[in-house]
Enzyme design. Structure first.
Site, short mmCIF file in Angstrom:
data_model
loop_
_atom_site.label_atom_id
_atom_site.label_comp_id
_atom_site.label_asym_id
_atom_site.label_seq_id
_atom_site.Cartn_x
_atom_site.Cartn_y
_atom_site.Cartn_z
N SER A 165 4.22 -94.42 -40.17
CA SER A 165 4.04 -93.93 -41.54
C SER A 165 5.39 -93.41 -42.01
CB SER A 165 3.02 -92.78 -41.55
OG SER A 165 3.12 -92.04 -42.75
N TYR A 178 -1.11 -84.96 -38.54
CA TYR A 178 -0.80 -86.37 -38.85
C TYR A 178 0.71 -86.63 -38.74
CZ TYR A 178 -0.90 -90.82 -41.45
OH TYR A 178 -0.77 -92.13 -41.82
#
Ligand code: NAD
Length: 280
Positions: A165, A178
Site C-alpha cells: 500500500s 494497517y
C-alpha cells in the site's frame, strides 16, 4: 559472435505471457485480488482463487477464468492460519502440480484512534496482512526451491507479488495497525528478495494508492467523499482494480526478469506529496 543485448519480448506468445504457469491469488473473490486472478488467467495462467468467506463470489471468479480456457480452483483458507495455508498449497500441488506465481493480496482494515485500538484489532490486522503474507510466501518458496527453474515455463524459479500500500511509506493516523502491517510487508519483501535472488526467485510489491473496492467504499461512494479523496491524487481520478492487475501481470512475467526487491507504486501520484504542488 555478437551478443544480442536488446531483447524486448521474452515470451513466445506476447498475448499470453504467463502461458502454462500456475498462480495462486489470496483474497481473490473481491476487489484487487479478483482483478489479479482474472488478469493472470487472461494472460494464460491456471489460477487458485483463495477466499475466506463468500464462496459464491469465488465460484464466480473461477467460472470466468474457466471460460477463458484456463483451469481454476476455489480454495477456502484463512491466510493467518498455518494449517489452512499448508492445506491450500498441498491441494494446489495435487491439482496443478506446482506453483509459479503467488499474489499475496488478502488484507483488511480494523481502524481505531490509537488510544482506543484494542489488541484484537492490532493482532487481526498484523495476523492477516503481514503474517498471512509470510505464511503463504514460505509455502510458495518451499515449492519453488524443490522444483527450480523450468526454462520452458519461466526464467525464474518463482515470482511473489506482495500487495502492499502507499501506507508502506505514508504514515496513517487512525490506522496504525494497517500502516505497520504494510511497512512490515515492505521489509518482508525486500529481505526475501535479497535472500532468494541467487535462487532465481523474484519478490516484489505493488503499492496501490486509492483503488475503488469494498475495503474503502466510504472514501469514494459519495461525490463529497470522492472529492476529498481526489485532493490527494495528482492524476485526478480514483484507481480501479484493473490498474493494479496490469502491474501484477507484468511483475509475474519474464518481461520483468531483472526486477526484484522493488515496490511499484500504482497510485496516480499519491506519494508525490500533492500538498506541495502549490505550497511548501
Ligand atoms: P477487498 O476487501 O475487496 O479485498 C480483500 C480480500 O482479502 C477479500 O477477498 C477478503 O475476503 C480477503 N481476506 C480478508 N481476510 C482474509 C483472510 N484471513 N484470509 C484470506 N483472505 C482474506 O479489498 P481490496 O482493496 O481488494 O484489498 C486487497 C489488498 O489491496 C489488501 O491487501 C489491501 O490492503 C490492499 N490495498 C488496497 C487499496 C485500495 O485502495 N483498495 C489500497 C492499498 C492497498
Amino acid at each position: 559472435m555478437r551478443q544480442r543485448l536488446i531483447i524486448v519480448n521474452t515470451s513466445p506468445d506476447p498475448l499470453k505471457p504467463l502461458r502454462n504457469q500456475k498462480a495462486l491469488v489470496t483474497g481473490a473473490n473481491s476487489g484487487i485480488g479478483e482483478a489479479c486472478a482474472l488478469a493472470l488467467g487472461e494472460a494464460g495462467a491456471d489460477v487458485v482463487v483463495n477466499y475466506v468467506s463468500r464462496p459464491e463470489e469465488a465460484d464466480r471468479v473461477v467460472e470466468i477464468i474457466k471460460q477463458s480456457g484456463r483451469r481454476a480452483l476455489a480454495f477456502q483458507a484463512d491466510v493467518s492460519r498455518e494449517d489452512q495455508v499448508q492445506a491450500m498449497f498441498a491441494r494446489m500441488r495435487e491439482e496443478f502440480g506446482t506453483i509459479d506465481i503467488l499474489v499475496n493480496n488478502a488484507g483488511l482494515q480494523r481502524d481505531a484512534r490509537f488510544q482506543e485500538m484494542s489488541l484484537e484489532q492490532w493482532n487481526t490486522v498484523i495476523g492477516i496482512n503481514l503474517t498471512g503474507q509470510f505464511l503463504c510466501a514460505r509455502e510458495a518458496v518451499r515449492e519453488f526451491l524443490r522444483r527450480g527453474v523450468v526454462p520452458d515455463v519461466s526464467s525464474a524459479a518463482g515470482k511473489i507479488i506482495c500487495m502492499s500500500s502507499v501506507h508502506e511509506v505514508i504514515p496513517w493516523g487512525g490506522h496504525v495497525n494497517y500502516a505497520a502491517s504494510k511497512g512490515g510487508v515492505m521489509q518482508l519483501m525486500k529481505s526475501m528478495a535479497q535472500e532468494l535472488a541467487p535462487k532465481k526467485i523474484r519478490v516484489n510489491s505493488i503499492a496501490p494508492g486509492a483503488i475503488k473496492t469494498p475495503i474503502n467504499r466510504a472514501a469514494w461512494e459519495t461525490p463529497q467523499a470522492e472529492g476529498e479523496l481526489l485532493k490527494l491524487i495528482p492524476e485526478g481520478r480514483v484507481g480501479v482494480p484493473g490498474d493494479i492487475a496490469r502491474a501484477a501481470v507484468w511483475l509475474a512475467s519474464d518481461a520483468s526478469d531483472y526486477v526484484t526487491g522493488t515496490t511499484i507504486f500504482v497510485d496516480g501520484g499519491m506519494t508525490l506529496y500533492p500538498g506541495f504542488a502549490t505550497g511548501g
